[in-house]
Design a protein around this motif. Structure first.
Motif, PDB file in Angstrom:
ATOM      1  N   ASN A   1     -69.046-110.057  68.298  1.00 29.40           N
ATOM      2  CA  ASN A   1     -69.189-110.979  68.935  1.00 29.40           C
ATOM      3  C   ASN A   1     -70.687-111.474  69.974  1.00 29.40           C
ATOM      4  O   ASN A   1     -71.490-110.565  70.145  1.00 29.40           O
ATOM      5  CB  ASN A   1     -68.369-110.756  70.254  1.00 29.40           C
ATOM      6  N   ASN A   2     -71.052-112.642  69.771  1.00 25.89           N
ATOM      7  CA  ASN A   2     -72.095-113.617  70.936  1.00 25.89           C
ATOM      8  C   ASN A   2     -73.439-112.976  69.627  1.00 25.89           C
ATOM      9  O   ASN A   2     -74.175-113.192  69.914  1.00 25.89           O
ATOM     10  CB  ASN A   2     -71.888-113.031  71.634  1.00 25.89           C
ATOM     11  N   VAL A   3     -72.639-112.904  68.641  1.00 23.69           N
ATOM     12  CA  VAL A   3     -74.533-112.472  67.581  1.00 23.69           C
ATOM     13  C   VAL A   3     -73.766-113.444  66.290  1.00 23.69           C
ATOM     14  O   VAL A   3     -75.026-113.619  66.065  1.00 23.69           O
ATOM     15  CB  VAL A   3     -74.400-110.617  67.291  1.00 23.69           C
ATOM     16  N   ASP A   4     -73.352-112.829  65.771  1.00 23.61           N
ATOM     17  CA  ASP A   4     -73.265-113.641  64.285  1.00 23.61           C
ATOM     18  C   ASP A   4     -71.637-114.680  64.370  1.00 23.61           C
ATOM     19  O   ASP A   4     -71.058-115.482  63.034  1.00 23.61           O
ATOM     20  CB  ASP A   4     -73.240-112.837  62.408  1.00 23.61           C
TER      21      ASP A   4
ATOM     22  N   PHE B   1     -76.925-119.104  65.457  1.00 21.88           N
ATOM     23  CA  PHE B   1     -75.564-118.435  65.010  1.00 21.88           C
ATOM     24  C   PHE B   1     -75.154-118.085  63.504  1.00 21.88           C
ATOM     25  O   PHE B   1     -74.876-117.548  62.615  1.00 21.88           O
ATOM     26  CB  PHE B   1     -74.413-118.955  66.239  1.00 21.88           C
ATOM     27  N   SER B   2     -75.699-119.968  62.660  1.00 18.74           N
ATOM     28  CA  SER B   2     -75.634-119.885  61.786  1.00 18.74           C
ATOM     29  C   SER B   2     -76.449-118.772  60.733  1.00 18.74           C
ATOM     30  O   SER B   2     -75.470-118.307  59.621  1.00 18.74           O
ATOM     31  CB  SER B   2     -76.275-121.383  61.771  1.00 18.74           C
ATOM     32  N   SER B   3     -77.342-118.955  61.114  1.00 20.28           N
ATOM     33  CA  SER B   3     -78.631-118.362  60.700  1.00 20.28           C
ATOM     34  C   SER B   3     -77.620-116.573  60.590  1.00 20.28           C
ATOM     35  O   SER B   3     -78.090-115.539  59.647  1.00 20.28           O
ATOM     36  CB  SER B   3     -79.938-118.203  61.238  1.00 20.28           C
ATOM     37  N   ASN B   4     -77.635-116.461  61.505  1.00 21.67           N
ATOM     38  CA  ASN B   4     -77.259-114.976  61.630  1.00 21.67           C
ATOM     39  C   ASN B   4     -75.397-114.491  61.112  1.00 21.67           C
ATOM     40  O   ASN B   4     -74.980-113.871  60.055  1.00 21.67           O
ATOM     41  CB  ASN B   4     -76.300-114.421  63.323  1.00 21.67           C
ATOM     42  N   ALA B   5     -74.383-115.950  60.819  1.00 18.75           N
ATOM     43  CA  ALA B   5     -73.570-115.462  60.276  1.00 18.75           C
ATOM     44  C   ALA B   5     -73.849-115.202  58.679  1.00 18.75           C
ATOM     45  O   ALA B   5     -73.416-114.881  58.241  1.00 18.75           O
ATOM     46  CB  ALA B   5     -72.821-116.917  60.767  1.00 18.75           C
TER      47      ALA B   5
ATOM     48  N   ALA C   1     -71.111-121.519  58.493  1.00 19.17           N
ATOM     49  CA  ALA C   1     -70.411-121.657  59.986  1.00 19.17           C
ATOM     50  C   ALA C   1     -71.021-120.598  60.156  1.00 19.17           C
ATOM     51  O   ALA C   1     -69.858-119.366  59.807  1.00 19.17           O
ATOM     52  CB  ALA C   1     -69.441-122.434  59.037  1.00 19.17           C
ATOM     53  N   ILE C   2     -70.204-121.010  61.597  1.00 22.05           N
ATOM     54  CA  ILE C   2     -70.203-119.986  62.282  1.00 22.05           C
ATOM     55  C   ILE C   2     -69.236-119.874  63.374  1.00 22.05           C
ATOM     56  O   ILE C   2     -67.861-121.214  63.262  1.00 22.05           O
ATOM     57  CB  ILE C   2     -70.613-120.973  64.230  1.00 22.05           C
ATOM     58  N   PRO C   3     -68.590-118.878  62.972  1.00 23.97           N
ATOM     59  CA  PRO C   3     -66.909-118.170  62.936  1.00 23.97           C
ATOM     60  C   PRO C   3     -66.300-118.264  64.256  1.00 23.97           C
ATOM     61  O   PRO C   3     -67.003-117.525  64.683  1.00 23.97           O
ATOM     62  CB  PRO C   3     -67.075-116.472  62.242  1.00 23.97           C
ATOM     63  N   PHE C   4     -65.344-118.293  64.102  1.00 24.87           N
ATOM     64  CA  PHE C   4     -64.475-118.197  66.356  1.00 24.87           C
ATOM     65  C   PHE C   4     -63.177-118.119  65.580  1.00 24.87           C
ATOM     66  O   PHE C   4     -62.703-118.473  64.678  1.00 24.87           O
ATOM     67  CB  PHE C   4     -64.313-119.642  66.250  1.00 24.87           C
ATOM     68  N   ALA C   5     -62.488-116.683  66.637  1.00 22.08           N
ATOM     69  CA  ALA C   5     -61.591-116.155  65.984  1.00 22.08           C
ATOM     70  C   ALA C   5     -60.398-115.370  67.083  1.00 22.08           C
ATOM     71  O   ALA C   5     -61.300-115.011  68.517  1.00 22.08           O
ATOM     72  CB  ALA C   5     -61.221-115.216  65.037  1.00 22.08           C
ATOM     73  N   PHE C   6     -59.489-115.179  67.385  1.00 22.49           N
ATOM     74  CA  PHE C   6     -58.989-114.620  68.716  1.00 22.49           C
ATOM     75  C   PHE C   6     -59.347-113.396  68.195  1.00 22.49           C
ATOM     76  O   PHE C   6     -59.017-112.304  67.019  1.00 22.49           O
ATOM     77  CB  PHE C   6     -57.252-114.217  68.888  1.00 22.49           C
TER      78      PHE C   6
END
Length: 387
Positions: A327-330, A359-363, A310-315
């Motif tokens: 940021n903008n990598v994984d 982004f999934s692969s990088n995560a 799963a691709i992570p998003f956070a403040f």
């Protein structure tokens, strides 16, 4: 060697971040150590066989609790006491006052010590609005007021964190980025006994093919630290752009009914609340894991999601989040607390299968640095120094 974990709540694989992480760590350590738990609350039915409870669950600092802990440490020949509630004044005071029979005391800080002060205006927004004084929050955008909040917070908690450092053989933070915060609030700048060990997961690689058009939130449901109300605002924007996606919200708490009611008032579609449960199946199918917290110690749900692709998003609202996400990598770090930017970045990723796969692969790759087999030996090495 005998290890005692002390935490406010019972240690369980089915509970929240600290409880679950401690459970996994204890299982890992049991190959080499004898492990025990003591809790100050009895809030679950399925109690682990290693779990004990203080006799007085209503008065943490009672004499009978102190005597119980002293007796437990002596009778079980405990070598190391791990205070997993080091942010709690009451529990830390208990452990500082009892005779731990020459056992080493390790204090673990599972949160940013300045998170509340640094994010005061966003944390208090709801309270101020409820009293119709929300306009006053604009004052806290000025540097002078931000500085005053920090000073007041430091005056309130400085002595507590100073005692933690002085009375502990070792203080463990979840990120090197928190050392500066701890030194500032405690006025202790000798960091010889302060280290950092990040949280961990059991990484489980999944193929991209199992992923669905799903966003996922996992955590305690509240509008204070976790800011699940902001998640609803984000979903209100994103779901219009992507009506074929769904949002799963896994977690419970006193504010869950409030959040469900708010989602209905906002007329949100394709959002599902599951309460406290095993999140494994949701991690497996989610394409994106979301966190909307004002502050965290680490943010373990992000890494658990990443370990399932799963691709992570956070403040970008607390120091250690950049340890997890590049940021903008994984994954993606969003300016605090820009709801529109958050929704737009989600849309950017969700609109492209190429982006989702990249982004999934990088995560997945990044999550391996937080695997238990990478982090566990650091705990063993620390504990072995007290043998």
């Amino acid at each position: 060697m005998n290890i005692l974990f002390v935490y406010e709540n019972p240690i369980s694989s089915f509970s929240g971040g600290v409880e679950r992480i401690t459970f996994l760590l204890a299982n890992y350590l049991e190959h080499d150590f004898n492990v025990f738990f003591i809790a100050f609350k009895n809030s679950i039915d399925d109690v682990d066989y290693r779990q004990s409870f203080v006799p007085n669950l209503t008065d943490i600092n009672s004499k009978e609790n102190c005597l119980f802990i002293e007796s437990f440490i002596k009778s079980n020949d405990i070598n190391v006491v791990l205070n997993k509630s080091a942010t709690s004044k009451k529990i830390s005071n208990v452990l500082n006052s009892v005779d731990i029979n020459n056992a080493a005391l390790i204090s673990v800080l599972h949160n940013s010590v300045l998170g509340v002060a640094k994010n005061f205006s966003i944390l208090k927004r709801k309270s101020f609005e409820n009293y119709n004084v929300g306009f006053l929050l604009k004052l806290f955008d000025f540097k002078l007021f931000k500085y005053l909040i920090l000073i007041l917070y430091k005056l309130k908690y400085s002595n507590h964190y100073k005692k933690i450092i002085i009375n502990s053989h070792t203080v463990v933070l979840e990120s090197n980025s928190f050392i500066k915060e701890l030194c500032y609030i405690s006025n202790v700048y000798n960091t010889n006994n302060i280290i950092s060990i990040p949280n961990f997961v059991n990484t489980e690689k999944n193929g991209f093919d199992v992923k669905k058009k799903e966003l996922l939130f996992v955590g305690r449901i509240n509008t204070y630290q976790k800011r699940v109300d902001l998640l609803l605002d984000i979903w209100a924007i994103f779901s219009v752009l992507h009506p074929d996606w769904i949002l799963n919200v896994v977690g419970g708490g006193d504010e869950l009914p409030k959040i469900i009611k708010l989602s209905k008032q906002l007329d949100l579609k394709n959002i599902y609340f599951h309460g406290f449960c095993d999140a494994s199946e949701f991690y497996d199918s989610a394409s994106i894991i979301c966190l909307t917290s004002c502050y965290e110690g680490f943010g373990i749900s992000l890494v658990e999601g990443m370990s399932r692709g799963a691709i992570p998003f956070a403040f970008n609202s607390y120091a250690s989040v950049s340890d997890i996400i590049e940021n903008n990598v994984d994954g993606f770090l969003i300016d605090p607390f820009d709801v529109e930017e958050y929704a737009n970045k989600l849309s950017y990723v969700a609109s492209s299968k190429i982006n989702l796969k990249k982004f999934s692969s990088n995560a997945l790759l990044k999550s391996q640095t937080f695997d238990l087999l990478e982090i566990g030996p650091k705990w063993k090495s620390l504990l072995n120094t007290f043998e």
